[in-house]
Design an enzyme around this catalytic site. Structure first.
Site, short mmCIF file in Angstrom:
data_model
loop_
_atom_site.label_atom_id
_atom_site.label_comp_id
_atom_site.label_asym_id
_atom_site.label_seq_id
_atom_site.Cartn_x
_atom_site.Cartn_y
_atom_site.Cartn_z
N LYS A 62 -0.46 -6.39 8.39
CA LYS A 62 -0.18 -5.09 7.77
C LYS A 62 0.83 -4.36 8.65
O LYS A 62 0.56 -4.07 9.81
CB LYS A 62 -1.47 -4.28 7.65
CG LYS A 62 -1.33 -2.93 6.96
CD LYS A 62 -2.70 -2.28 6.74
CE LYS A 62 -2.61 -0.96 6.01
NZ LYS A 62 -3.95 -0.40 5.70
N VAL A 77 1.68 -5.65 3.33
CA VAL A 77 0.87 -6.67 3.98
C VAL A 77 1.47 -8.04 3.64
O VAL A 77 1.74 -8.33 2.47
CB VAL A 77 -0.60 -6.58 3.52
CG1 VAL A 77 -1.43 -7.67 4.16
CG2 VAL A 77 -1.17 -5.20 3.87
N PHE A 134 1.73 3.25 2.55
CA PHE A 134 2.69 3.41 3.64
C PHE A 134 3.38 2.12 4.05
O PHE A 134 4.52 2.10 4.45
CB PHE A 134 2.01 4.02 4.87
CG PHE A 134 1.41 5.35 4.59
CD1 PHE A 134 2.22 6.44 4.36
CD2 PHE A 134 0.04 5.51 4.55
CE1 PHE A 134 1.68 7.68 4.09
CE2 PHE A 134 -0.52 6.75 4.28
CZ PHE A 134 0.30 7.84 4.05
N ASP A 158 -12.51 5.67 1.42
CA ASP A 158 -11.63 5.09 0.40
C ASP A 158 -12.24 3.82 -0.18
O ASP A 158 -11.56 2.82 -0.38
CB ASP A 158 -10.25 4.82 1.01
CG ASP A 158 -9.14 4.80 -0.04
OD1 ASP A 158 -9.40 5.15 -1.21
OD2 ASP A 158 -8.01 4.42 0.31
N GLY A 197 0.83 -1.19 0.00
CA GLY A 197 0.00 0.00 0.00
C GLY A 197 0.86 1.23 0.00
O GLY A 197 2.06 1.18 -0.30
P1 ADP Z 1 -3.06 0.60 2.17
O1 ADP Z 1 -3.65 1.44 3.24
O2 ADP Z 1 -1.59 0.79 2.11
O3 ADP Z 1 -3.76 0.74 0.85
P2 ADP Z 1 -4.45 -1.92 2.55
O4 ADP Z 1 -5.00 -2.15 3.91
O5 ADP Z 1 -5.40 -1.52 1.48
O6 ADP Z 1 -3.22 -0.92 2.65
O7 ADP Z 1 -3.68 -3.24 2.08
C1 ADP Z 1 -2.90 -3.23 0.89
C2 ADP Z 1 -3.12 -4.52 0.11
O8 ADP Z 1 -2.73 -5.65 0.93
C3 ADP Z 1 -4.56 -4.82 -0.26
O9 ADP Z 1 -4.94 -4.19 -1.45
C4 ADP Z 1 -4.54 -6.32 -0.40
O10 ADP Z 1 -3.97 -6.70 -1.63
C5 ADP Z 1 -3.59 -6.74 0.71
N1 ADP Z 1 -4.34 -7.04 1.96
C6 ADP Z 1 -4.67 -6.16 2.93
N2 ADP Z 1 -5.36 -6.74 3.92
C7 ADP Z 1 -5.47 -8.04 3.59
C8 ADP Z 1 -6.10 -9.19 4.22
N3 ADP Z 1 -6.73 -9.06 5.39
N4 ADP Z 1 -6.03 -10.37 3.57
C9 ADP Z 1 -5.42 -10.47 2.38
N5 ADP Z 1 -4.80 -9.46 1.74
C10 ADP Z 1 -4.82 -8.24 2.32
MG MG Z 2 -5.70 0.22 0.39
MG MG Z 3 -4.96 2.86 3.57
#
Ligand code: ADP
Ligand code: MG
Ligand code: MG
Length: 263
Positions: free
Chosen positions: A36, A21, A18, A124, A16
């Site tokens: 994360k 994951v 910042f 978002d 993402g």
């Molecule tokens: P950011 O705030 O940096 O966008 P996210 O929370 O959207 O972070 O997570 C980034 C990516 O990590 C997601 O788009 C997904 O691909 C993966 N991801 C996040 N949470 C999960 C989860 N609980 N299970 C599987 N993949 C995840």
């Molecule tokens: Mg995200």
């Molecule tokens: Mg985010």
């Protein structure tokens, strides 16, 4: 405990803005989770954690299992969504049938309604932040931009992803209805296979969001039902007061007609 004491870290699941994951597995139970990792100094981590905990009671929200802190980072151990992201499924699928779109959109609206009832604006909503379980159920993720607001309070300041951002977010105060707009942009992408508002530059995109008249007469839209168009128009209206709420979306005739009835 340190995260390494309790979990074996695995492959990267996503990256993402910042943090990253990673897949991880509990050393005690063997159960897999998503971790994360967010660097410290990001004040918003506390808010993200607090909001996830606040919303933990709904099956459509990614559950936060535990939080670890070390010198450099926070680690959010979350329920694993092994079905990946909705965006990737959309890329493969092209466009969705009315039936499939309605079932996804219903689950999304139920979770958005829950967030709004709990006083949270997600800010978002987009298919990169909608994850899928192994059985294909949607889970709303990424509460990094989410805000808690009191009744009648409004927010200001640009947030979200350009193509999904509501017009009122670009021009002034906004609230929960901004999430409904973003969900409407997603619904358009599901049904038509393209985003409703586009531009060659960020300025052109924002101009389209603020003033472009949606046209459902193009060839691409011919196959979209009248009911679906009616719903899209009620969501993608710039008149925030006229824009329908999550609850109203759920009782719209298109939803009633195309979603599976459960006893
Ligand atoms: P950011 O705030 O940096 O966008 P996210 O929370 O959207 O972070 O997570 C980034 C990516 O990590 C997601 O788009 C997904 O691909 C993966 N991801 C996040 N949470 C999960 C989860 N609980 N299970 C599987 N993949 C995840
Ligand atoms: Mg995200
Ligand atoms: Mg985010």
């Amino acid at each position: 405990n340190k995260i390494e004491d309790d979990y074996v870290m695995g492959e990267a699941l996503g990256k993402g803005k910042f943090g990253s994951v990673f897949l991880c597995r509990s050393k005690v139970t063997g159960v897999e989770f998503a971790c994360k990792t967010l660097p410290k100094g990001e004040e918003t981590v506390h808010k993200e954690v607090e909001i996830m905990q606040h919303l933990s009671g709904h099956p459509g929200v990614v559950t936060l299992h535990s939080v670890y802190e070390d010198a450099e980072s926070f680690h959010l151990v979350m329920e694993l969504c092994s079905g990946g992201r909705l965006i990737d499924e959309m890329m493969k699928e092209g466009r969705y049938s009315e039936h499939k779109s309605a079932n996804i959109f219903k689950d999304l609206m139920l979770v958005i309604q829950y967030c709004h009832d709990m006083g949270v604006v997600h800010r978002d909503i987009k298919p990169e932040n909608i994850l899928l379980t192994a059985s294909g159920k949607i889970k709303l993720a990424d509460f990094g931009l989410a805000m808690r607001i009191a009744n009648g309070q409004s927010l200001s300041g640009l947030a979200g992803s350009p193509a999904y951002v509501a017009p009122e977010v670009l021009t002034g105060d906004y609230g929960q209805k901004a999430d409904i707009w973003s969900a409407g942009v997603l619904l358009h992408a599901l049904l038509v296979g393209v985003l409703p508002f586009q531009g060659d530059s960020l300025d052109a995109l924002f101009e389209a969001i603020k003033s472009m008249q949606l046209d459902f007469h193009s060839e691409k839209c011919q196959s979209v039902s009248k009911l679906a168009r009616d719903l899209l128009e009620r969501i993608l209206t710039r008149d925030v007061a006229a824009r329908i709420t999550a609850e109203e979306v759920l009782s719209h005739p298109w939803m009633m007609f195309y979603t599976e009835r459960t006893l």
